[in-house]
Write an enzyme that holds these catalytic residues in place. Structure first.
Site, PDB file in Angstrom:
ATOM      1  N   ASP A 199       0.857  -1.178   0.000  1.00 37.74           N
ATOM      2  CA  ASP A 199       0.000   0.000   0.000  1.00 37.74           C
ATOM      3  C   ASP A 199       0.907   1.247   0.000  1.00 37.74           C
ATOM      4  O   ASP A 199       2.109   1.148   0.310  1.00 37.74           O
ATOM      5  CB  ASP A 199      -0.857  -0.073   1.275  1.00 37.74           C
ATOM      6  CG  ASP A 199      -1.609   1.194   1.566  1.00 37.74           C
ATOM      7  OD1 ASP A 199      -2.351   1.640   0.680  1.00 37.74           O
ATOM      8  OD2 ASP A 199      -1.455   1.739   2.675  1.00 37.74           O
ATOM      9  N   ASP A 216      -0.140   5.242   0.945  1.00 32.09           N
ATOM     10  CA  ASP A 216      -0.318   6.222   2.035  1.00 32.09           C
ATOM     11  C   ASP A 216      -0.518   5.522   3.379  1.00 32.09           C
ATOM     12  O   ASP A 216      -1.339   4.614   3.509  1.00 32.09           O
ATOM     13  CB  ASP A 216      -1.523   7.114   1.734  1.00 32.09           C
ATOM     14  CG  ASP A 216      -1.271   7.998   0.533  1.00 32.09           C
ATOM     15  OD1 ASP A 216      -0.665   9.061   0.683  1.00 32.09           O
ATOM     16  OD2 ASP A 216      -1.658   7.579  -0.579  1.00 32.09           O
ATOM     17  N   ASP A 266      -2.253  -0.299   5.775  1.00 32.42           N
ATOM     18  CA  ASP A 266      -2.716   0.259   7.054  1.00 32.42           C
ATOM     19  C   ASP A 266      -4.211   0.445   7.152  1.00 32.42           C
ATOM     20  O   ASP A 266      -4.748   0.550   8.254  1.00 32.42           O
ATOM     21  CB  ASP A 266      -2.055   1.624   7.290  1.00 32.42           C
ATOM     22  CG  ASP A 266      -2.566   2.651   6.291  1.00 32.42           C
ATOM     23  OD1 ASP A 266      -2.412   2.416   5.080  1.00 32.42           O
ATOM     24  OD2 ASP A 266      -3.155   3.659   6.722  1.00 32.42           O
TER      25      ASP A 266
HETATM   26  O1  LIG Z   1      -4.424   2.790  -0.558  1.00 35.22           O
HETATM   27  P1  LIG Z   1      -3.545   3.947  -0.217  1.00 35.22           P
HETATM   28  O2  LIG Z   1      -2.319   4.037  -1.057  1.00 35.22           O
HETATM   29  O3  LIG Z   1      -3.245   4.040   1.248  1.00 35.22           O
HETATM   30  O4  LIG Z   1      -4.433   5.223  -0.577  1.00 35.22           O
HETATM   31  C1  LIG Z   1      -5.560   5.550   0.243  1.00 35.22           C
HETATM   32  C2  LIG Z   1      -5.849   7.028   0.097  1.00 35.22           C
HETATM   33  O5  LIG Z   1      -4.597   7.671   0.383  1.00 35.22           O
HETATM   34  C3  LIG Z   1      -4.570   9.083   0.249  1.00 35.22           C
HETATM   35  O6  LIG Z   1      -5.282   9.621   1.339  1.00 35.22           O
HETATM   36  C4  LIG Z   1      -4.630   9.367   2.573  1.00 35.22           C
HETATM   37  O7  LIG Z   1      -3.345  10.005   2.557  1.00 35.22           O
HETATM   38  C5  LIG Z   1      -3.397  11.450   2.450  1.00 35.22           C
HETATM   39  C6  LIG Z   1      -1.982  11.943   2.347  1.00 35.22           C
HETATM   40  O8  LIG Z   1      -1.241  11.572   3.465  1.00 35.22           O
HETATM   41  C7  LIG Z   1      -4.124  12.009   3.665  1.00 35.22           C
HETATM   42  O9  LIG Z   1      -4.230  13.425   3.554  1.00 35.22           O
HETATM   43  C8  LIG Z   1      -5.518  11.383   3.771  1.00 35.22           C
HETATM   44  O10 LIG Z   1      -6.134  11.791   4.995  1.00 35.22           O
HETATM   45  C9  LIG Z   1      -5.438   9.858   3.750  1.00 35.22           C
HETATM   46  O11 LIG Z   1      -6.733   9.274   3.717  1.00 35.22           O
HETATM   47  C10 LIG Z   1      -5.090   9.513  -1.097  1.00 35.22           C
HETATM   48  O12 LIG Z   1      -5.191  10.902  -1.121  1.00 35.22           O
HETATM   49  C11 LIG Z   1      -6.410   8.861  -1.467  1.00 35.22           C
HETATM   50  O13 LIG Z   1      -6.722   9.152  -2.812  1.00 35.22           O
HETATM   51  C12 LIG Z   1      -6.251   7.357  -1.319  1.00 35.22           C
HETATM   52  O14 LIG Z   1      -7.473   6.712  -1.644  1.00 35.22           O
END
Ligand SMILES: O=P(O)(O)OC[C@H]1O[C@H](O[C@H]2O[C@H](CO)[C@@H](O)[C@H](O)[C@H]2O)[C@H](O)[C@@H](O)[C@@H]1O
Length: 261
Positions: A28, A30, A206
């Site tokens: 993953d 973020d 996560d």
């Molecule tokens: O599956 P992932 O790679 O973990 O992506 C899930 C979402 O991640 C991002 O949002 C998350 O991270 C952001 C930056 O740190 C944060 O601001 C936000 O609160 C988190 O939810 C991304 O922007 C999304 O498009 C993804 O779906």
């Protein structure tokens, strides 16, 4: 070797026992490879990360994939590794062998929903809107008091979408997205093909959306490694945070190289 200090809760840290030809690794982005930032555009990619991904990809014979909620385009902009296998948009987009085999485009009506979202969010300061292929993510990390109002906006959007969309909840975010594949579907799809086929899949992630991949990995003889303290989880192992993930991945790369030598 077990990195016991990386264990954040009752779940143990994952052991380093694998042979290079036996496992496939799914990562993953973020909250796993990257620390969170209040705005999705403000994340910082550790300078050593792209090279570490290359080392692992090489050691695993290409059986490494990124599974993210980000779009494929954004994954590539962040990591700079368009040769890696990857699923974007929570599994709705898929790339293997350098070719996009599953793409997603805005469905009919999405532009109206984007305009409606902007109108509904006009009075919610601090909420960040992220427009993705056939999806709208509403982020409230910078405005936690807005969480309930953002959920209400998301419910209105999904109703306005007339059953063409669903909500995907995540860490300080709720997303309106098309009814399509999830990360578990993406993992299974990759596992049907070389170099993934026949290996034990391990997914590190996560968030709630990673649970789909944990389950798919477990059903194929591997399992999940959860990052952070979110519980309950289907994962069997845990790492504390992205820094612990980086340390574990570096140790795995070294272990795989020693095993090969
Ligand atoms: O599956 P992932 O790679 O973990 O992506 C899930 C979402 O991640 C991002 O949002 C998350 O991270 C952001 C930056 O740190 C944060 O601001 C936000 O609160 C988190 O939810 C991304 O922007 C999304 O498009 C993804 O779906």
């Amino acid at each position: 070797m077990i990195l016991a200090t990386d264990n954040p809760a009752a779940l143990p840290a994952p052991p380093l026992t694998a042979a290079p030809s036996s496992i496939a690794l799914f990562l993953d982005v973020d909250g796993t490879l990257l620390e969170f930032a209040a705005d999705p555009d403000d994340v910082v990619v550790d300078a050593a990360l792209p090279e570490l991904l290359d080392q692992l990809d090489h050691a695993l014979g290409g059986a490494l994939a990124i599974l993210s909620g980000r779009s494929l385009q954004r994954i590539d902009e962040l990591l700079g590794r368009p040769h890696l296998a990857a699923a974007g948009s929570h599994g709705a987009e898929l790339r293997r062998d350098g070719t996009i085999v599953r793409a997603v485009r805005d469905s009919h009506g999405m532009s109206a929903l984007r305009a409606y979202a902007n109108t509904l969010l006009a009075d919610l300061p601090g909420v960040v809107v992220e427009h993705k292929p056939d999806a709208i993510a509403l982020h409230w990390r910078a405005a936690p008091t807005m969480a309930a109002l953002v959920e209400d906006v998301a419910q209105r959007l999904v109703r306005a979408g007339r059953k063409g969309y669903r909500l995907q909840h995540g860490d300080c975010v709720v997303e309106l997205r098309g009814i399509g594949a999830d990360k578990g579907d993406a993992l299974r799809a990759l596992m049907h093909h070389a170099p993934f086929a026949g290996r034990e899949p391990w997914m590190i992630g996560d968030d709630l959306t990673d649970e789909h991949a944990f389950e798919a990995a477990e059903r194929s003889g591997g399992g999940g490694i959860v990052v952070g303290a979110r519980r309950p989880t289907r994962a069997r192992y845990a790492l504390a945070d992205p820094a612990a993930v980086h340390r574990w991945l570096a140790a795995l790369a070294a272990h795989l190289q020693e095993t090969t030598a």
